[in-house]
Each structure stands twice: as C-alpha cells, then as structure tokens.
Motif scaffolding. Structure first.
Motif, PDB file in Angstrom:
ATOM      1  N   LEU A 160     -53.163 -25.029  14.408  1.00  0.00           N
ATOM      2  CA  LEU A 160     -54.241 -24.640  13.502  1.00  0.00           C
ATOM      3  C   LEU A 160     -54.189 -23.142  13.195  1.00  0.00           C
ATOM      4  O   LEU A 160     -54.387 -22.724  12.053  1.00  0.00           O
ATOM      5  N   TYR A 161     -53.924 -22.337  14.217  1.00  0.00           N
ATOM      6  CA  TYR A 161     -53.798 -20.896  14.024  1.00  0.00           C
ATOM      7  C   TYR A 161     -52.644 -20.570  13.077  1.00  0.00           C
ATOM      8  O   TYR A 161     -52.797 -19.788  12.137  1.00  0.00           O
ATOM      9  N   ASN A 162     -51.493 -21.162  13.315  1.00  0.00           N
ATOM     10  CA  ASN A 162     -50.326 -20.920  12.471  1.00  0.00           C
ATOM     11  C   ASN A 162     -50.626 -21.280  11.021  1.00  0.00           C
ATOM     12  O   ASN A 162     -50.275 -20.531  10.098  1.00  0.00           O
ATOM     13  N   ASN A 163     -51.282 -22.413  10.825  1.00  0.00           N
ATOM     14  CA  ASN A 163     -51.634 -22.848   9.476  1.00  0.00           C
ATOM     15  C   ASN A 163     -52.596 -21.850   8.822  1.00  0.00           C
ATOM     16  O   ASN A 163     -52.414 -21.459   7.664  1.00  0.00           O
ATOM     17  N   TRP A 164     -53.615 -21.431   9.563  1.00  0.00           N
ATOM     18  CA  TRP A 164     -54.588 -20.456   9.064  1.00  0.00           C
ATOM     19  C   TRP A 164     -53.899 -19.141   8.687  1.00  0.00           C
ATOM     20  O   TRP A 164     -54.131 -18.595   7.601  1.00  0.00           O
ATOM     21  N   ALA A 165     -53.061 -18.619   9.573  1.00  0.00           N
ATOM     22  CA  ALA A 165     -52.407 -17.327   9.338  1.00  0.00           C
ATOM     23  C   ALA A 165     -51.448 -17.401   8.156  1.00  0.00           C
ATOM     24  O   ALA A 165     -51.419 -16.501   7.306  1.00  0.00           O
ATOM     25  N   ASN A 166     -50.648 -18.462   8.081  1.00  0.00           N
ATOM     26  CA  ASN A 166     -49.725 -18.592   6.953  1.00  0.00           C
ATOM     27  C   ASN A 166     -50.473 -18.738   5.637  1.00  0.00           C
ATOM     28  O   ASN A 166     -50.081 -18.157   4.622  1.00  0.00           O
ATOM     29  N   THR A 167     -51.544 -19.521   5.640  1.00  0.00           N
ATOM     30  CA  THR A 167     -52.333 -19.710   4.418  1.00  0.00           C
ATOM     31  C   THR A 167     -52.966 -18.401   3.973  1.00  0.00           C
ATOM     32  O   THR A 167     -52.939 -18.054   2.782  1.00  0.00           O
ATOM     33  N   ALA A 168     -53.529 -17.658   4.918  1.00  0.00           N
ATOM     34  CA  ALA A 168     -54.148 -16.366   4.590  1.00  0.00           C
ATOM     35  C   ALA A 168     -53.113 -15.390   4.040  1.00  0.00           C
ATOM     36  O   ALA A 168     -53.374 -14.675   3.060  1.00  0.00           O
ATOM     37  N   LEU A 169     -51.936 -15.389   4.635  1.00  0.00           N
ATOM     38  CA  LEU A 169     -50.894 -14.486   4.163  1.00  0.00           C
ATOM     39  C   LEU A 169     -50.375 -14.905   2.792  1.00  0.00           C
ATOM     40  O   LEU A 169     -50.156 -14.054   1.916  1.00  0.00           O
ATOM     41  N   LEU A 170     -50.215 -16.179   2.559  1.00  0.00           N
ATOM     42  CA  LEU A 170     -49.820 -16.658   1.229  1.00  0.00           C
ATOM     43  C   LEU A 170     -50.840 -16.247   0.176  1.00  0.00           C
ATOM     44  O   LEU A 170     -50.476 -15.803  -0.919  1.00  0.00           O
ATOM     45  N   ASP A 171     -52.111 -16.386   0.506  1.00  0.00           N
ATOM     46  CA  ASP A 171     -53.168 -15.965  -0.420  1.00  0.00           C
ATOM     47  C   ASP A 171     -53.049 -14.473  -0.733  1.00  0.00           C
ATOM     48  O   ASP A 171     -53.196 -14.058  -1.883  1.00  0.00           O
ATOM     49  N   LYS A 172     -52.786 -13.670   0.284  1.00  0.00           N
ATOM     50  CA  LYS A 172     -52.642 -12.223   0.094  1.00  0.00           C
ATOM     51  C   LYS A 172     -51.420 -11.914  -0.769  1.00  0.00           C
ATOM     52  O   LYS A 172     -51.489 -11.072  -1.683  1.00  0.00           O
ATOM     53  N   LEU A 173     -50.307 -12.577  -0.521  1.00  0.00           N
ATOM     54  CA  LEU A 173     -49.096 -12.354  -1.319  1.00  0.00           C
ATOM     55  C   LEU A 173     -49.351 -12.709  -2.779  1.00  0.00           C
ATOM     56  O   LEU A 173     -48.924 -11.992  -3.688  1.00  0.00           O
ATOM     57  N   ARG A 174     -50.053 -13.823  -3.002  1.00  0.00           N
ATOM     58  CA  ARG A 174     -50.383 -14.228  -4.371  1.00  0.00           C
ATOM     59  C   ARG A 174     -51.288 -13.196  -5.033  1.00  0.00           C
ATOM     60  O   ARG A 174     -51.085 -12.818  -6.180  1.00  0.00           O
ATOM     61  N   LYS A 175     -52.298 -12.739  -4.315  1.00  0.00           N
ATOM     62  CA  LYS A 175     -53.272 -11.786  -4.848  1.00  0.00           C
ATOM     63  C   LYS A 175     -52.610 -10.461  -5.228  1.00  0.00           C
ATOM     64  O   LYS A 175     -52.923  -9.883  -6.266  1.00  0.00           O
ATOM     65  N   GLU A 176     -51.707  -9.997  -4.399  1.00  0.00           N
ATOM     66  CA  GLU A 176     -51.049  -8.707  -4.658  1.00  0.00           C
ATOM     67  C   GLU A 176     -49.965  -8.807  -5.729  1.00  0.00           C
ATOM     68  O   GLU A 176     -49.592  -7.801  -6.336  1.00  0.00           O
ATOM     69  N   GLY A 177     -49.442  -9.979  -5.948  1.00  0.00           N
ATOM     70  CA  GLY A 177     -48.484 -10.231  -7.029  1.00  0.00           C
ATOM     71  C   GLY A 177     -47.267  -9.326  -7.006  1.00  0.00           C
ATOM     72  O   GLY A 177     -46.570  -9.223  -6.003  1.00  0.00           O
ATOM     73  N   GLU A 178     -47.040  -8.650  -8.117  1.00  0.00           N
ATOM     74  CA  GLU A 178     -45.840  -7.831  -8.303  1.00  0.00           C
ATOM     75  C   GLU A 178     -45.776  -6.618  -7.380  1.00  0.00           C
ATOM     76  O   GLU A 178     -44.708  -6.042  -7.196  1.00  0.00           O
ATOM     77  N   LYS A 179     -46.901  -6.225  -6.799  1.00  0.00           N
ATOM     78  CA  LYS A 179     -46.908  -5.078  -5.888  1.00  0.00           C
ATOM     79  C   LYS A 179     -46.222  -5.398  -4.563  1.00  0.00           C
ATOM     80  O   LYS A 179     -45.814  -4.492  -3.843  1.00  0.00           O
ATOM     81  N   VAL A 180     -46.096  -6.683  -4.232  1.00  0.00           N
ATOM     82  CA  VAL A 180     -45.523  -7.093  -2.947  1.00  0.00           C
ATOM     83  C   VAL A 180     -44.026  -6.809  -2.930  1.00  0.00           C
ATOM     84  O   VAL A 180     -43.294  -7.251  -3.818  1.00  0.00           O
ATOM     85  N   PRO A 181     -43.548  -6.065  -1.946  1.00  0.00           N
ATOM     86  CA  PRO A 181     -42.107  -5.819  -1.853  1.00  0.00           C
ATOM     87  C   PRO A 181     -41.333  -7.113  -1.606  1.00  0.00           C
ATOM     88  O   PRO A 181     -41.842  -8.037  -0.947  1.00  0.00           O
TER      89      PRO A 181
END
Length: 150
Positions: A10-31
């Motif tokens: 459950l933790y792994n799923n939560w952390a990966n989902t949160a990070l995916l959301d952040k990567l999507r939100k930051e878009g082109e700024k993400v290295p």
C-alpha cells in the motif's frame, strides 16, 4: 496474508502514485533523469513480479517510458503485487528460481524479493527527489511515516 507486506504494498502504491502526480503536474520542467529513474522503478517492479509469477517480463530494466506508460506499468505492477500478497499465506516463503538481467541464476525467498522490491522503489524515489531539488523543483514527501499519517 502478511499484514507487513500488505502495508508495504500500500505504501509503495501511494508513493508511486503521488510521485506520478507530481511528475505530471510539473510537466516539461521535470528533468529527463527523473522520468528515466521512475521508468526504472516500474520496470524493476514488473520484472520482479514476473519472476515471482513465472512469466516473461514485457520490459527491460532500463527501458524508458513517458508518463502515460509509467502509469500503465505502475498500475500493472501494483495490481499484480496486490493479488500476489492477498493470496499468500503467512507461512508461505517459497524459494523463487530466476535469471537476472545479466543471465545469472539465483534462488531467493519470495519474502526477500518482496522486501527488495519495496526498498528498491524507496531508494530510487529518493534519487528522483534529489534530482528535482537540484533542478529547482520542490520534491514531494514520500516517506513511509507520511503515508501512515494520511
């Protein structure tokens, strides 16, 4: 079913989902390095799941994906680990025979593989956070204790 492995899943799923959301939100700024590392996380999880289930993995360990495919592979891995953990008995700790990406044969307990999978994701999420910070992006907190507080 082991409550510890369920909690780690459950933790792994939560952390990966949160990070995916952040990567999507930051878009082109993400290295690029962040997406490469996240691709590696989901690839490794798919590969280890395939080893546990005796299937051929559909990805290579360092294959690179866009965010949409990262999400797809994360969903597949999370669903697969969830089913595997749900159907395990606490007394089960079978030995898994597998060949790694360098064609070396190993034999490990399934419990050790599961611990490795979840620890591996944590390690690389920390690398992604470091990369974000170096590039002026405030990383999200994916600490386990943050998960249990939510």
């Amino acid at each position: 079913m082991s409550s510890t492995f369920r909690q780690l899943w459950l933790y792994n799923n939560w952390a990966n989902t949160a990070l995916l959301d952040k990567l999507r939100k930051e878009g082109e700024k993400v290295p690029h390095s962040c997406v490469r590392l996240f691709s590696h996380i989901v690839n490794a999880q798919i590969i280890w799941l395939s080893r546990l289930t005796g299937e051929k993995p559909p990805v290579g360990v360092w294959d690179e994906h866009g965010i949409i495919d990262c999400q797809r592979y994360h969903d597949l891995a999370s669903e697969g680990f969830g089913q595997l953990i749900q159907h395990r008995k606490d007394s089960e700790n079978e030995i898994v025979n597998y060949t790694n990406t360098q064609h070396q044969t190993f034999h490990n307990k399934a419990d050790d593989i599961l611990l490795h999978v979840f620890n591996h994701g944590t390690y690389h999420r920390a690398q992604i956070a470091s990369e974000m910070r170096k590039n002026g992006i405030e990383p999200i907190n994916t600490d386990y204790i943050t998960f249990v507080r939510t």
